[in-house]
Motif scaffolding. Structure first.
Motif, PDB file in Angstrom:
ATOM      1  N   PHE A 186       0.847  -1.189   0.000  1.00  0.00           N
ATOM      2  CA  PHE A 186       0.000   0.000   0.000  1.00  0.00           C
ATOM      3  C   PHE A 186       0.881   1.235   0.000  1.00  0.00           C
ATOM      4  O   PHE A 186       1.863   1.309   0.733  1.00  0.00           O
ATOM      5  CB  PHE A 186      -0.898  -0.029   1.244  1.00  0.00           C
ATOM      6  N   ASN A 187       0.503   2.224  -0.831  1.00  0.00           N
ATOM      7  CA  ASN A 187       1.356   3.411  -0.949  1.00  0.00           C
ATOM      8  C   ASN A 187       1.289   4.337   0.257  1.00  0.00           C
ATOM      9  O   ASN A 187       2.235   5.081   0.523  1.00  0.00           O
ATOM     10  CB  ASN A 187       0.997   4.200  -2.209  1.00  0.00           C
ATOM     11  N   MET A 188       0.141   4.356   0.933  1.00  0.00           N
ATOM     12  CA  MET A 188       0.010   5.289   2.045  1.00  0.00           C
ATOM     13  C   MET A 188      -0.510   4.551   3.275  1.00  0.00           C
ATOM     14  O   MET A 188      -0.338   3.346   3.394  1.00  0.00           O
ATOM     15  CB  MET A 188      -0.949   6.402   1.647  1.00  0.00           C
ATOM     16  N   ALA A 230      -3.954   4.566   4.683  1.00  0.00           N
ATOM     17  CA  ALA A 230      -5.248   3.916   4.551  1.00  0.00           C
ATOM     18  C   ALA A 230      -6.135   4.743   3.640  1.00  0.00           C
ATOM     19  O   ALA A 230      -5.794   5.876   3.311  1.00  0.00           O
ATOM     20  CB  ALA A 230      -5.916   3.773   5.919  1.00  0.00           C
ATOM     21  N   MET A 231      -7.268   4.165   3.254  1.00  0.00           N
ATOM     22  CA  MET A 231      -8.136   4.833   2.290  1.00  0.00           C
ATOM     23  C   MET A 231      -9.606   4.658   2.659  1.00  0.00           C
ATOM     24  O   MET A 231     -10.040   3.539   2.954  1.00  0.00           O
ATOM     25  CB  MET A 231      -7.833   4.268   0.895  1.00  0.00           C
ATOM     26  N   GLU A 232     -10.337   5.755   2.600  1.00  0.00           N
ATOM     27  CA  GLU A 232     -11.701   5.824   3.139  1.00  0.00           C
ATOM     28  C   GLU A 232     -12.809   5.395   2.178  1.00  0.00           C
ATOM     29  O   GLU A 232     -13.946   5.859   2.312  1.00  0.00           O
ATOM     30  CB  GLU A 232     -11.963   7.267   3.584  1.00  0.00           C
ATOM     31  N   HIS A 272     -13.997  10.136   7.705  1.00  0.00           N
ATOM     32  CA  HIS A 272     -14.172  10.548   6.306  1.00  0.00           C
ATOM     33  C   HIS A 272     -15.572  10.210   5.792  1.00  0.00           C
ATOM     34  O   HIS A 272     -16.023  10.780   4.803  1.00  0.00           O
ATOM     35  CB  HIS A 272     -13.149   9.844   5.410  1.00  0.00           C
ATOM     36  N   LYS A 281     -11.490  18.025   2.869  1.00  0.00           N
ATOM     37  CA  LYS A 281     -11.739  16.760   3.557  1.00  0.00           C
ATOM     38  C   LYS A 281     -10.570  16.355   4.443  1.00  0.00           C
ATOM     39  O   LYS A 281     -10.769  15.819   5.512  1.00  0.00           O
ATOM     40  CB  LYS A 281     -12.110  15.636   2.580  1.00  0.00           C
ATOM     41  N   GLU A 282      -9.337  16.613   4.008  1.00  0.00           N
ATOM     42  CA  GLU A 282      -8.198  16.092   4.777  1.00  0.00           C
ATOM     43  C   GLU A 282      -7.885  16.940   6.010  1.00  0.00           C
ATOM     44  O   GLU A 282      -7.695  16.405   7.105  1.00  0.00           O
ATOM     45  CB  GLU A 282      -6.961  15.936   3.885  1.00  0.00           C
ATOM     46  N   TYR A 325      -0.621  15.327  -1.495  1.00  0.00           N
ATOM     47  CA  TYR A 325      -1.091  14.735  -0.234  1.00  0.00           C
ATOM     48  C   TYR A 325       0.014  14.983   0.784  1.00  0.00           C
ATOM     49  O   TYR A 325       0.768  14.093   1.150  1.00  0.00           O
ATOM     50  CB  TYR A 325      -1.413  13.252  -0.433  1.00  0.00           C
ATOM     51  N   GLN A 366       4.541   6.926  -7.207  1.00  0.00           N
ATOM     52  CA  GLN A 366       3.929   7.641  -6.084  1.00  0.00           C
ATOM     53  C   GLN A 366       4.798   7.605  -4.837  1.00  0.00           C
ATOM     54  O   GLN A 366       5.056   8.630  -4.204  1.00  0.00           O
ATOM     55  CB  GLN A 366       2.604   6.969  -5.751  1.00  0.00           C
TER      56      GLN A 366
HETATM   57  N1  TRP Z   1      -7.473   9.778   1.448  1.00  0.00           N
HETATM   58  C1  TRP Z   1      -6.562   8.957   2.167  1.00  0.00           C
HETATM   59  C2  TRP Z   1      -6.565   9.411   3.611  1.00  0.00           C
HETATM   60  O1  TRP Z   1      -6.258  10.513   3.925  1.00  0.00           O
HETATM   61  C3  TRP Z   1      -5.163   8.996   1.715  1.00  0.00           C
HETATM   62  C4  TRP Z   1      -4.824   8.702   0.299  1.00  0.00           C
HETATM   63  C5  TRP Z   1      -4.769   9.535  -0.729  1.00  0.00           C
HETATM   64  C6  TRP Z   1      -4.294   7.514  -0.192  1.00  0.00           C
HETATM   65  N2  TRP Z   1      -4.239   8.965  -1.820  1.00  0.00           N
HETATM   66  C7  TRP Z   1      -3.923   7.731  -1.513  1.00  0.00           C
HETATM   67  C8  TRP Z   1      -4.076   6.300   0.382  1.00  0.00           C
HETATM   68  C9  TRP Z   1      -3.305   6.752  -2.258  1.00  0.00           C
HETATM   69  C10 TRP Z   1      -3.468   5.311  -0.370  1.00  0.00           C
HETATM   70  C11 TRP Z   1      -3.063   5.538  -1.675  1.00  0.00           C
HETATM   71  O2  TRP Z   1      -6.921   8.695   4.469  1.00  0.00           O
END
Ligand code: TRP
Ligand code: ZN
Length: 866
Positions: free
Chosen positions: A262-264, A266-268, A305, A323-324, A380, A816
């Motif tokens: 996973f790149n970050m 978490a995702m909502e 979220h 949103k963030e 981000y 990314q």
């Molecule tokens: N919207 C997600 C958060 O803030 C983060 C997010 C944005 C993300 N782009 C992403 C997560 C790409 C994984 C990969 O919680």
């Protein structure tokens, strides 16, 4: 700099926003899943919006067929790298049917539909949906989704998408299907699909209005036992949002899936959050107190979220902070309600400074709402997230909690189901309070951390104290001559003997300079300014050290007590770098903090240390002093050693007193004790060999990851003779747990030792290292670059060259994650000329790489341009 600007390097601008030409009434997606040849059939009902050109986004898609109202148009569609234009003219409403083929197995970008350990999963924010099918992939196009998934029954027994389940069943050829319906209109970036061999950890939640919601956390078989904490955090988040914001959950089912690649964080995705497994899975043996804390925060963040992001989304990606920033502020409020508010705020602010102030002071500085971007994934950022949250915190401080709640109630009432802007957000507070927020809105437009200077004066005869506050917003790339911000400065007064002379009052600084007068004071006060970090600014110069000593000992605001300790530490670092001995006044003042029975151990753990190398470097840079990383390292090391020596007895006693009896729980109270115990251990270890004996005993006896890892860190970072053996033992015990292996890598990558580059280089060949997995890459290469200043900034440039080699290697697979990590060079301007030259040469090397991704190129060129 390159002078040929390729089309993909052209910026997108906020001023060019136009409403969508076409809107969507409904979309139906059918997935026929296969690792390297997945078929996606989309049936989309379009309706004229503004009208005009009809263009669909699409990337890396193989068009199989397309039809408009049943008429085959496959041959007449014009496709390019960015998408597809079907033949015109078009009626005002029509049905688009399209089949494409995609290749999840070779999707290394981890965006769109990809595979992680054999599991299919998606990541669509920000613009990943266009890698799944041709679509108007922008957040202001919202619609109801119906999804059907077909897959192999053995490989993918579990098939998930957003919303509620509709039906499922068997298909011929060992396949099966499931159908999902999401009744809430959503933009494409919130779409999600997961298919794989998963098991669920289940619970239920009853909402305030009495509806039962099924909760499921999906993980790989074997990980079920590590879900309980995340589930508990989820239920607490759901309750909190009902109480604090009046927001109830709105589907019958809420699901979370943990994935390893996973790149970050978490995702909502609506009703189907997807998490990096490191922010879900936890057990006492494998996760540290800090991991538990982060899991709680991130679970809350993604859950929140649902209202701030999903029900009300962003009109365009320039509004990302809508949103963030708001959701970060909400998760911060939640965490401080669940834990010690002051302790939480202290670590939050230290992160804000380490990440956001750093960004705001360098070549990548941008406003909370940027006005242009080349690659949205590069925005981000700490500024959008963390400074975005600080801006909302200031609003909350300025109008007060009741008015803030009236404003958010109005926001949900007025904008539910819409795609909104920052202007919509601010307007609800203007309408709810009657206050003009036009100057406040500058916080969204002006980059750079304001500097606030303070002058004070005491009139002994009349008992009048005067504070003159001035603000200055620095120039940042392509932004100069900025206007004054609205700055809430929470202020209190303490007497020199420690008595409180004035409780907290919010001073509102709205002009470049303002004078505040206070009368009727019995003695000259020591001002405690910016309590709770009421505005994201730099106080310059800091208070004189006599004042800081008073505040450290007596401030009624615990946050500012810690701040005084920090400012004092920075001042001492300055003096030590200038050749002075570490003064006894400093170690004695911290000794008093350690001895203070009234203070929380967690608080003491945060205060009892020298500033970090990064903090000292940032502080020097903010005063335009060029940094020699070796000098800073030496000063910090001397300070820690002095602290450990001067306080060795009380540290040892506290260390033993902080032992927590009974089984491990991640609760704040025992966690605070462990934090203080481990802080004592660390100071003792940097002062003497006896500390290492304690570490050895702790490592052997540890029954939790918190205690085990803290002990191992001391052995490794202080080069204990048995460090290698301890590392091996740790590795053989945990080699099958990827999240613990990450910790093992991080600990070695951050070791401040002479031979660390050789060791890290050897680790890149270790079977436990998998450079294609973002967590692993970040743990080894990322941590070396970000948390090992000594080795990264090695005089011969070897650290920079090593990191750049790996960034270039990863860029070909995962732009990314590479672009994010390329930001390690954003502090280049802080350092002395020799380091700057070496860093710029590496950045230039990246820029000269023809195949460099759009993502990384944007970051590197912005850094080089300054
Ligand atoms: N919207 C997600 C958060 O803030 C983060 C997010 C944005 C993300 N782009 C992403 C997560 C790409 C994984 C990969 O919680
Ligand atoms: Zn978020």
């Amino acid at each position: 700099m390159r002078n040929d600007v390729s089309p993909e390097q052209t910026p997108t601008r906020l001023v060019d926003y136009r409403p969508p030409n076409w809107r969507i009434d409904h979309v139906k997606l059918v997935f026929d899943l296969a690792p390297s040849a997945t078929r996606v059939r989309a049936t989309i009902r379009f309706r004229k919006g503004e009208g005009g050109e009809f263009h669909l986004h699409g990337r890396k898609l193989t068009l199989v067929s397309a039809a408009i109202d049943g008429r085959d148009v496959t041959a007449d569609c014009v496709t390019d790298r960015e998408g597809l234009t079907p033949p015109g003219p078009l009626p005002d409403a029509f049905t688009w049917e399209c089949e494409v083929e995609i290749d999840p197995a070779s999707n290394t970008e981890l965006e769109g539909l990809y595979q992680s350990k054999g599991m299919f999963c998606t990541q669509c924010e920000a613009e990943g949906f266009r890698k799944i099918t041709f679509y108007p992939d922008r957040p202001d196009v919202m619609t109801v989704f119906d999804v059907r998934i077909e897959a192999d029954l053995i490989a993918s027994p579990v098939l998930l998408s957003n919303g509620n389940p509709v039906t499922q069943g068997r298909l011929p050829g060992g396949r099966h299907f499931a159908e999902w319906h999401d009744p809430h209109p959503k933009p494409s970036y919130l779409f999600a699909l997961v298919a794989g061999n998963l098991v669920s950890f289940d619970d239920t939640f009853t909402t305030a209005s009495g509806r039962a919601v099924d909760l499921k956390i999906w993980v790989r078989p074997g990980d079920e036992a590590k879900c309980a904490f995340a589930m508990d955090a989820l239920k607490r988040s759901m309750r909190w949002d009902e109480e604090a914001y009046g927001r109830e959950y709105d589907l019958d089912l809420f699901q979370i899936v943990a994935v390893d690649d996973f790149n970050m964080g978490a995702m909502e995705n609506k009703g189907l959050n997807i998490f990096n497994s490191k922010y879900v899975l936890a057990s006492p043996e494998t996760a540290t107190d800090r991991d538990f804390e982060l899991i709680e925060t991130i679970i809350a963040h993604e859950y929140f979220h649902n209202w701030t992001g999903n029900r009300i989304t962003c009109r365009d990606w320039f509004q990302l902070c809508l949103k963030e920033g708001l959701t970060v502020f909400r998760d911060q409020q939640f965490s401080s309600d669940e834990r010690s508010a002051a302790v939480h705020r202290i670590s939050e602010v230290s992160q804000l400074r380490a990440r956001q102030f750093r960004e705001d002071a360098g070549p990548l500085a941008h406003p909370v709402r940027p006005e242009e971007y080349i690659e949205i994934n590069n925005f981000y950022t700490a500024t959008v997230y963390e400074k975005g949250a600080e801006v909302i915190r200031m609003l909350h401080t300025l109008i007060g909690p009741e008015a803030y709640r009236r404003g958010t109630d109005l926001y949900f009432e007025r904008h539910d189901g819409q795609a909104c802007t920052i202007e919509d957000w601010l307007k609800v507070f203007e309408d709810a309070t009657g206050r003009d927020l036009s100057q406040f809105a500058l916080w969204y437009r002006q980059a750079g951390t304001p500097k606030v200077t303070v002058q004070d004066d005491w009139d002994e005869i009349d008992g009048v104290y005067t504070l003159t506050l001035a603000q200055q917003v620095p120039d940042t790339p392509r932004q100069a001559d900025k206007a004054a911000h609205v700055l809430p400065i929470s202020t209190g007064f303490i007497a020199r003997d420690g008595a409180e002379l004035m409780p907290t009052e919010v001073l509102e600084l709205t002009k470049p300079q303002q004078v505040f007068r206070f009368s009727g004071l019995p003695s000259r006060p020591v001002p405690s300014l910016l309590r709770g970090f009421s505005a994201p600014v730099i106080l310059d110069p800091p208070r004189p050290s006599e004042d800081l000593l008073v505040l450290l000992a007596h401030d009624t605001d615990p946050f500012n007590r810690a701040e005084a300790g920090r400012a004092l530490g920075l001042d001492i670092a300055d003096r030590v770098m200038a050749g002075a001995e570490v003064p006894e006044a400093w170690t004695a003042a911290l000794g008093n903090v350690l001895a203070d029975e009234a203070l929380d151990p967690a608080f003491k753990a945060l205060v009892l240390d020298a500033p970090s190398i990064d903090e000292v470097s940032a502080d020097l840079a903010s005063r335009q002093v060029l940094v020699d990383p070796d000098e800073v390292h030496a000063a910090v090391k001397a300070m820690r050693a002095a602290l450990g020596e001067a306080m060795s007895e009380p540290l040892r006693q506290t260390y033993h007193a902080m032992e927590v009896p009974g089984p491990y729980t991640p609760d704040p109270e025992p966690a605070g004790k462990r934090a203080l115990g481990n802080r004592c251990l660390s100071l003792l270890a940097s002062a003497s060999v006896n500390g290492l004996d304690l570490a050895r005993t702790q490592f052997d006896a540890a029954d939790s990851m918190t205690m085990s890892l803290a002990a191992l860190r001391e052995l490794v970072h202080n080069q204990a003779p048995d460090a290698a053996e301890a590392l091996d033992r740790f590795h053989s015990k945990w080699q099958t747990d990827p999240l613990v292996v990450d910790k093992w890598l991080m600990l070695q990558a951050s070791a401040p030792t002479e031979d660390v580059l050789a060791k890290v280089t050897a680790l890149t060949e270790h079977p436990s290292f998998d450079w294609k997995n973002p967590n692993k890459f970040r743990s080894l290469i990322g941590v070396f670059a970000m948390a090992n200043p000594l080795a990264f900034h090695a005089k011969d440039g070897s650290g920079y060259a090593f990191v750049t080699d790996w960034l270039l290697k990863l860029d070909a697979l995962n732009p990314q994650t590479t672009a994010r990590l390329a930001g390690v060079y954003e502090t280049c301007g802080r350092y002395t000329a020799d380091r700057q030259d070496l860093m710029r040469a590496q950045m230039q090397r990246m820029a000269d790489t023809a195949e460099l991704s759009k993502n990384t190129r944007e970051i590197v060129e912005r850094m080089l341009a300054s």
